[in-house]
Design a protein around this motif. Structure first.
Motif, short mmCIF file in Angstrom:
data_model
loop_
_atom_site.label_atom_id
_atom_site.label_comp_id
_atom_site.label_asym_id
_atom_site.label_seq_id
_atom_site.Cartn_x
_atom_site.Cartn_y
_atom_site.Cartn_z
N LEU A 159 23.87 34.87 62.65
CA LEU A 159 23.79 35.94 61.65
C LEU A 159 25.11 36.14 60.91
CD1 LEU A 159 21.61 38.58 63.51
CD2 LEU A 159 20.96 37.15 61.58
N VAL A 160 26.23 36.01 61.62
CA VAL A 160 27.54 36.14 60.96
C VAL A 160 27.73 35.01 59.97
CG1 VAL A 160 30.03 35.98 61.38
CG2 VAL A 160 28.62 37.46 62.79
N ARG A 161 27.41 33.78 60.35
CA ARG A 161 27.53 32.66 59.41
C ARG A 161 26.61 32.82 58.22
NH1 ARG A 161 25.90 28.19 62.42
NH2 ARG A 161 26.06 29.23 64.41
N ALA A 162 25.39 33.30 58.45
CA ALA A 162 24.45 33.50 57.34
C ALA A 162 24.96 34.58 56.39
CB ALA A 162 23.08 33.88 57.89
N ARG A 163 25.54 35.64 56.93
CA ARG A 163 26.09 36.70 56.09
C ARG A 163 27.26 36.16 55.26
NH1 ARG A 163 27.85 41.09 59.58
NH2 ARG A 163 25.65 41.56 59.74
N GLN A 164 28.12 35.35 55.87
CA GLN A 164 29.25 34.78 55.13
C GLN A 164 28.77 33.86 54.01
OE1 GLN A 164 31.53 32.87 58.16
NE2 GLN A 164 32.54 34.77 58.84
N GLN A 165 27.76 33.06 54.28
CA GLN A 165 27.23 32.17 53.24
C GLN A 165 26.54 32.95 52.14
OE1 GLN A 165 24.71 29.33 55.15
NE2 GLN A 165 26.41 28.03 55.81
N ALA A 166 25.88 34.03 52.49
CA ALA A 166 25.18 34.82 51.48
C ALA A 166 26.15 35.57 50.58
CB ALA A 166 24.24 35.81 52.17
N THR A 167 27.33 35.92 51.08
CA THR A 167 28.28 36.66 50.25
C THR A 167 29.09 35.74 49.36
OG1 THR A 167 29.89 36.62 52.04
CG2 THR A 167 28.47 38.56 51.88
N ARG A 168 29.14 34.46 49.65
CA ARG A 168 29.87 33.52 48.80
C ARG A 168 29.05 33.21 47.56
NH1 ARG A 168 30.73 28.89 52.69
NH2 ARG A 168 31.14 30.12 54.51
N GLN A 169 29.76 32.84 46.49
CA GLN A 169 29.08 32.42 45.27
C GLN A 169 28.80 30.93 45.39
OE1 GLN A 169 31.52 33.45 41.99
NE2 GLN A 169 30.99 35.61 42.07
N LEU A 170 27.54 30.60 45.38
CA LEU A 170 27.17 29.20 45.56
C LEU A 170 27.20 28.43 44.25
CD1 LEU A 170 24.23 29.57 48.07
CD2 LEU A 170 26.59 28.97 48.55
N HIS A 171 26.87 29.09 43.15
CA HIS A 171 26.78 28.43 41.84
C HIS A 171 27.78 29.06 40.89
CE1 HIS A 171 23.21 26.39 43.25
NE2 HIS A 171 22.73 27.55 43.64
N VAL A 172 29.01 28.73 41.04
CA VAL A 172 30.06 29.30 40.20
C VAL A 172 29.97 28.68 38.81
CG1 VAL A 172 32.55 29.57 39.91
CG2 VAL A 172 31.53 29.66 42.21
N GLY A 173 29.99 29.52 37.81
CA GLY A 173 29.99 29.06 36.43
C GLY A 173 28.61 28.88 35.82
N THR A 174 27.55 29.07 36.58
CA THR A 174 26.23 28.89 36.02
C THR A 174 25.68 30.20 35.43
OG1 THR A 174 25.23 29.32 38.18
CG2 THR A 174 25.65 27.03 37.60
N VAL A 175 26.23 31.33 35.82
CA VAL A 175 25.76 32.61 35.31
C VAL A 175 26.77 33.11 34.29
CG1 VAL A 175 25.16 34.97 35.92
CG2 VAL A 175 24.67 33.11 37.51
N ARG A 176 26.26 33.43 33.11
CA ARG A 176 27.15 33.92 32.05
C ARG A 176 27.13 35.45 32.04
NH1 ARG A 176 24.89 29.92 27.45
NH2 ARG A 176 25.74 28.02 28.34
N PRO A 177 28.28 36.05 31.82
CA PRO A 177 28.30 37.51 31.72
C PRO A 177 27.57 37.97 30.47
CG PRO A 177 30.46 36.59 31.21
CD PRO A 177 29.60 35.46 31.66
N PRO A 178 26.97 39.15 30.51
CA PRO A 178 26.27 39.62 29.31
C PRO A 178 27.23 39.89 28.18
CG PRO A 178 26.35 41.33 30.99
CD PRO A 178 26.91 40.09 31.60
N GLU A 179 26.79 39.61 26.97
CA GLU A 179 27.66 39.80 25.81
C GLU A 179 27.49 41.15 25.18
OE1 GLU A 179 26.99 36.59 23.16
OE2 GLU A 179 27.44 35.12 24.66
#
Length: 112
Positions: free
Chosen positions: A92-112
């Motif tokens: 559960l600790v490892r799953a929580r750590q993986q869930a809090t990390r950003q897996l797809h950096v740069g694929t989501v654009r901030p709203p304009e």
């Protein structure tokens, strides 16, 4: 009628494939060289026929009278539990750590 025969043949071929796959997988789980009827299709066929022979010969099993407390006390496992609380906590600790990390950096654009 022809459609029924075709579906019957297809079903029998699939049944044979499933039995053969189960036979191969079962032999892969055991000890190497521990195939009493041989290996391959011939071993599968001998094993299948042996199973059919044993199906007709069922031994008479006598019931045993035991109370519930004796049954559970005789079947207590002495080893570690199947599910260990520390292992679950680690997972559960490892799953929580993986869930809090950003897996797809740069694929989501901030709203304009």
């Amino acid at each position: 009628m022809l459609t029924f025969v075709i579906w019957l043949v297809v079903a029998l071929l699939l049944l044979t494939a499933v039995f053969l796959l189960a036979s191969v997988m079962e032999r892969g789980d055991g000890v190497p060289g521990d195939a009493p009827y041989g290996s391959g299709i011939a071993g599968f066929w001998r094993s299948f026929r042996a199973g059919l022979r044993h199906r007709g010969r069922r031994a008479a099993v006598r019931p045993v009278d035991t109370d519930l407390e004796a049954f559970f006390s005789d079947n207590v496992e002495q080893g570690p539990a199947y599910v260990d609380a520390e292992q679950i906590t680690d997972v559960l600790v490892r799953a929580r750590q993986q869930a809090t990390r950003q897996l797809h950096v740069g694929t989501v654009r901030p709203p304009e």
